[in-house]
Structure formats: C-alpha cells, structure tokens
Design a protein around this motif. Structure first.
Motif, PDB file in Angstrom:
ATOM      1  N   ALA A 240       0.855  -1.193   0.000  1.00 29.01           N
ATOM      2  CA  ALA A 240       0.000   0.000   0.000  1.00 29.01           C
ATOM      3  C   ALA A 240       0.888   1.239   0.000  1.00 29.01           C
ATOM      4  O   ALA A 240       1.831   1.341   0.783  1.00 29.01           O
ATOM      5  CB  ALA A 240      -0.898  -0.002   1.238  1.00 29.01           C
ATOM      6  N   TYR A 241       0.602   2.162  -0.905  1.00 30.23           N
ATOM      7  CA  TYR A 241       1.331   3.426  -0.981  1.00 30.23           C
ATOM      8  C   TYR A 241       0.374   4.575  -0.706  1.00 30.23           C
ATOM      9  O   TYR A 241      -0.780   4.546  -1.136  1.00 30.23           O
ATOM     10  CB  TYR A 241       1.942   3.631  -2.378  1.00 30.23           C
ATOM     11  CG  TYR A 241       3.064   2.701  -2.713  1.00 30.23           C
ATOM     12  CD1 TYR A 241       4.333   2.894  -2.161  1.00 30.23           C
ATOM     13  CD2 TYR A 241       2.867   1.643  -3.596  1.00 30.23           C
ATOM     14  CE1 TYR A 241       5.371   2.037  -2.481  1.00 30.23           C
ATOM     15  CE2 TYR A 241       3.902   0.784  -3.925  1.00 30.23           C
ATOM     16  CZ  TYR A 241       5.152   0.991  -3.361  1.00 30.23           C
ATOM     17  OH  TYR A 241       6.169   0.139  -3.682  1.00 30.23           O
ATOM     18  N   TYR A 242       0.885   5.583  -0.030  1.00 25.56           N
ATOM     19  CA  TYR A 242       0.045   6.752   0.219  1.00 25.56           C
ATOM     20  C   TYR A 242       0.203   7.735  -0.939  1.00 25.56           C
ATOM     21  O   TYR A 242       1.098   8.560  -0.963  1.00 25.56           O
ATOM     22  CB  TYR A 242       0.406   7.446   1.530  1.00 25.56           C
ATOM     23  CG  TYR A 242      -0.618   8.489   1.914  1.00 25.56           C
ATOM     24  CD1 TYR A 242      -1.732   8.124   2.654  1.00 25.56           C
ATOM     25  CD2 TYR A 242      -0.504   9.809   1.488  1.00 25.56           C
ATOM     26  CE1 TYR A 242      -2.694   9.055   2.983  1.00 25.56           C
ATOM     27  CE2 TYR A 242      -1.465  10.742   1.812  1.00 25.56           C
ATOM     28  CZ  TYR A 242      -2.563  10.368   2.557  1.00 25.56           C
ATOM     29  OH  TYR A 242      -3.531  11.287   2.879  1.00 25.56           O
ATOM     30  N   GLY A 243      -0.672   7.575  -1.925  1.00 24.05           N
ATOM     31  CA  GLY A 243      -0.734   8.517  -3.031  1.00 24.05           C
ATOM     32  C   GLY A 243      -2.091   9.173  -2.972  1.00 24.05           C
ATOM     33  O   GLY A 243      -2.252  10.286  -2.480  1.00 24.05           O
ATOM     34  N   ASP A 244      -3.092   8.449  -3.433  1.00 26.21           N
ATOM     35  CA  ASP A 244      -4.476   8.865  -3.296  1.00 26.21           C
ATOM     36  C   ASP A 244      -5.017   8.345  -1.962  1.00 26.21           C
ATOM     37  O   ASP A 244      -4.903   7.164  -1.652  1.00 26.21           O
ATOM     38  CB  ASP A 244      -5.291   8.292  -4.460  1.00 26.21           C
ATOM     39  CG  ASP A 244      -6.752   8.686  -4.384  1.00 26.21           C
ATOM     40  OD1 ASP A 244      -7.498   8.025  -3.634  1.00 26.21           O
ATOM     41  OD2 ASP A 244      -7.131   9.652  -5.059  1.00 26.21           O
ATOM     42  N   ALA A 245      -5.611   9.224  -1.170  1.00 24.14           N
ATOM     43  CA  ALA A 245      -6.037   8.866   0.190  1.00 24.14           C
ATOM     44  C   ALA A 245      -7.073   7.750   0.198  1.00 24.14           C
ATOM     45  O   ALA A 245      -7.018   6.826   1.018  1.00 24.14           O
ATOM     46  CB  ALA A 245      -6.589  10.099   0.902  1.00 24.14           C
ATOM     47  N   ASP A 246      -8.039   7.798  -0.733  1.00 19.55           N
ATOM     48  CA  ASP A 246      -9.091   6.783  -0.757  1.00 19.55           C
ATOM     49  C   ASP A 246      -8.545   5.415  -1.156  1.00 19.55           C
ATOM     50  O   ASP A 246      -8.901   4.388  -0.567  1.00 19.55           O
ATOM     51  CB  ASP A 246     -10.204   7.208  -1.728  1.00 19.55           C
ATOM     52  CG  ASP A 246     -11.021   8.376  -1.204  1.00 19.55           C
ATOM     53  OD1 ASP A 246     -11.111   8.504   0.029  1.00 19.55           O
ATOM     54  OD2 ASP A 246     -11.551   9.146  -2.022  1.00 19.55           O
ATOM     55  N   ILE A 247      -7.689   5.403  -2.171  1.00 20.99           N
ATOM     56  CA  ILE A 247      -7.115   4.134  -2.607  1.00 20.99           C
ATOM     57  C   ILE A 247      -6.187   3.560  -1.540  1.00 20.99           C
ATOM     58  O   ILE A 247      -6.139   2.346  -1.323  1.00 20.99           O
ATOM     59  CB  ILE A 247      -6.374   4.319  -3.950  1.00 20.99           C
ATOM     60  CG1 ILE A 247      -7.384   4.656  -5.051  1.00 20.99           C
ATOM     61  CG2 ILE A 247      -5.592   3.061  -4.320  1.00 20.99           C
ATOM     62  CD1 ILE A 247      -6.761   4.893  -6.399  1.00 20.99           C
ATOM     63  N   PHE A 248      -5.452   4.439  -0.846  1.00 22.81           N
ATOM     64  CA  PHE A 248      -4.576   3.994   0.237  1.00 22.81           C
ATOM     65  C   PHE A 248      -5.402   3.329   1.343  1.00 22.81           C
ATOM     66  O   PHE A 248      -5.036   2.262   1.847  1.00 22.81           O
ATOM     67  CB  PHE A 248      -3.806   5.184   0.790  1.00 22.81           C
ATOM     68  CG  PHE A 248      -2.844   4.834   1.893  1.00 22.81           C
ATOM     69  CD1 PHE A 248      -1.769   3.996   1.662  1.00 22.81           C
ATOM     70  CD2 PHE A 248      -3.015   5.346   3.175  1.00 22.81           C
ATOM     71  CE1 PHE A 248      -0.874   3.672   2.671  1.00 22.81           C
ATOM     72  CE2 PHE A 248      -2.128   5.030   4.189  1.00 22.81           C
ATOM     73  CZ  PHE A 248      -1.056   4.192   3.940  1.00 22.81           C
ATOM     74  N   LYS A 249      -6.548   3.939   1.678  1.00 23.18           N
ATOM     75  CA  LYS A 249      -7.426   3.370   2.697  1.00 23.18           C
ATOM     76  C   LYS A 249      -7.949   2.014   2.233  1.00 23.18           C
ATOM     77  O   LYS A 249      -8.003   1.054   3.013  1.00 23.18           O
ATOM     78  CB  LYS A 249      -8.588   4.315   2.980  1.00 23.18           C
ATOM     79  CG  LYS A 249      -9.575   3.763   4.010  1.00 23.18           C
ATOM     80  CD  LYS A 249     -10.749   4.721   4.213  1.00 23.18           C
ATOM     81  CE  LYS A 249     -11.760   4.129   5.185  1.00 23.18           C
ATOM     82  NZ  LYS A 249     -12.930   5.026   5.370  1.00 23.18           N
ATOM     83  N   ARG A 250      -8.342   1.938   0.958  1.00 19.57           N
ATOM     84  CA  ARG A 250      -8.824   0.665   0.423  1.00 19.57           C
ATOM     85  C   ARG A 250      -7.775  -0.423   0.532  1.00 19.57           C
ATOM     86  O   ARG A 250      -8.043  -1.546   0.962  1.00 19.57           O
ATOM     87  CB  ARG A 250      -9.242   0.842  -1.035  1.00 19.57           C
ATOM     88  CG  ARG A 250      -9.731  -0.431  -1.695  1.00 19.57           C
ATOM     89  CD  ARG A 250      -9.534  -0.389  -3.192  1.00 19.57           C
ATOM     90  NE  ARG A 250      -8.117  -0.364  -3.554  1.00 19.57           N
ATOM     91  CZ  ARG A 250      -7.674  -0.199  -4.796  1.00 19.57           C
ATOM     92  NH1 ARG A 250      -8.531  -0.009  -5.777  1.00 19.57           N
ATOM     93  NH2 ARG A 250      -6.381  -0.198  -5.053  1.00 19.57           N
TER      94      ARG A 250
END
Length: 287
Positions: A240-250
């Motif tokens: 998991a990478y913190y790029g887009d906040a929603d995708i990171f949460k997913r």
C-alpha cells in the motif's frame, strides 16, 4: 593480478523473483544464510505465517527459500504463488512454472477501484477457496480426497462465477452467482444468475447470498480429507502506498482483511494436515 572494477562485480538483480527465474535457484540457495536465532520452521510448520518489511529486505526471497526447503524435503509438494497486482505473459508464466509443480496466479483490481468497499474478508475467502479448487485441479486431484465432502465444497465454490482466466483473479466491482434462488418475500424463483455489487452491499439480497455461500463452503473445510502431498500457498507483493487517500485506505483494508483471513484459514487447514499452510508477505510505505 588484474584489477577488478566495481562495474564487473555481479551484485545480483534488484528483485529476488527475477534473480531466481533468470539466474537459477542453485546459486540463490547456496548464497542464502539463515541466522541461528531465526526459527524458519515456524513459517513452515508453526503458527507464524506473515512476513513484513520494507522494500528490498528479502520478503520475496524468503518465500522462494521456503519453497526450496519444502521441495527439498518433498519433491512432490505443491506450492502455489499468488502475486498481487501482477500480470503474466505466456513467456513469463513458462519461466515461473519451470520449478517443479509451482502454480502461479495473480490478483488485480478491475477498472473500478471499489472505493466504497471496506470489508474484503469475504472476498479473500472467495479468492482462497477458488485457489484451493483450482490448485487441486492443476495437481490432478491429488491434494484432497475426492469424496462427498470435497464435491460439496467444490460445488459451493463453483456457484460463484470466476473470471474466464482463473490464473488472473481480477477483483471486479460486480460478480455473479450461478445458482437458482427464490425471493425470500414472495417465494418466487428468480433468474439463475444473481449479480453481486460490491460497491453497494447494504440491504443487498445477492450480497447476503454471496456471504451465505462462503460461510457454507468454510463449514465444509474441516470435513475435507487431505492427501499426504504437502500444499503451501504463498501470497506476495501485497503493498500500500500513500498517493491517493481513498485508494490507500482501500489497500490498507485489503491487507488488514488478508491478515484476518489467512489466520482464520490456517487455523482450519492445519487440522487437516500440518503441511498445509498459507504464508504471505506485505509492506506499507507512506510516500
């Protein structure tokens, strides 16, 4: 003595997967060192089943070394690798399957990122149940006794339609249940295929049926009879990478529920055979 230039010193490929597949397993194994303080048997036969660490710390290498140890003890063992967010050309699949009885598959998300979905535990169970059924087929039905319990487990899993290419498990926003069902209110029979929408699971009859099928399939696992063939599933490249906040949460939810699912299934599988296990590696980097 001729001078040795740094550029002429072979330091290996950046990825253990490529190093093994292109340079061979023998040199890799001969260069691998296990500290005395590390109990590697705990990953093969004990309660440990998770490998974590930053990029480049050797998670994938350790999975391949575990596979080597398994095959050294039992050449007929079945090892199944699931790579997260990976694609395979026919050429690469041939390279990966070169090592005896290694089964390769990959998991990717569909075009819809499933941002509304935060509970992936049942999706993981479905993926693992499919993997078990598929591996048994690939291994000529030699992993489980082909009795009534196995046939019941398989029939339940097969009711949830899989992608056409079972080696590439694409997690789509919608799947179908291939089973005739009755409406709980009117008791009338509905179409033989129900669509499960993972982005809208609230008050969804089809999603409830999806969960019900997986619960029923899990109830069958303790009744399955394993053969003597060792069987290990390795899950790699989950990150998991913190790029887009929603995708990171997913992706964090996806990893979280993987941990729950692996621990849960290992608790059941180890009772069937102490050489049946799921081992996975994962990393989270905030960039």
């Amino acid at each position: 003595m001729a001078e040795i230039c740094i550029k002429n010193i072979y330091s290996g490929k950046p990825d253990a997967k490529d190093e093994i597949e292109f340079e061979g397993i023998d040199d890799f194994v001969n260069s691998y060192f296990i500290p005395d303080s590390f109990d590697i048997d705990s990953l093969l036969y004990g309660s440990n089943c998770f490998i974590t660490g930053y990029k480049g710390t050797g998670k994938t290498a350790l999975l391949y070394y575990l596979e080597y140890l398994i095959k050294s003890e039992a050449p007929h063992a079945c090892t199944s690798f699931i790579f997260f967010k990976d694609e395979f050309t026919e050429t690469k699949k041939q390279q990966y399957t070169g090592f005896s009885q290694r089964i390769i598959s990959s998991i990717t998300f569909g075009t819809d990122p499933l941002l509304d979905t935060t509970d992936f535990e049942y999706i993981w169970r479905w993926l693992f149940f499919k993997r078990i059924v598929s591996d048994n087929e690939d291994y000529c039905e030699n992993l489980f006794e082909n009795d009534e319990s196995w046939q019941k487990f398989k029939s339940i899993v097969d009711k949830i339609q899989a992608p056409t290419d079972r080696k590439k498990n694409v997690i789509l926003p919608k799947i179908k249940l291939a089973v005739p069902l009755k409406d709980p209110m009117s008791q009338t029979e509905v179409a033989p295929e129900l669509e499960v929408d993972f982005s809208n699971t609230q008050n969804s009859y089809s999603y409830t049926e999806f969960i019900s099928l997986l619960d029923e399939a899990e109830k069958q696992i303790p009744n399955l009879r394993r053969t003597e063939t060792p069987y290990y599933i390795f899950v790699d490249e989950l990150e998991a990478y913190y790029g887009d906040a929603d995708i990171f949460k997913r992706d964090l939810c996806f990893i979280r529920d993987l941990l729950f699912s692996v621990k849960r299934l290992n608790g059941i599988l180890c009772k069937l055979n102490n050489k049946t296990k799921i081992v996975c590696s994962a990393r989270v980097e905030i960039i």
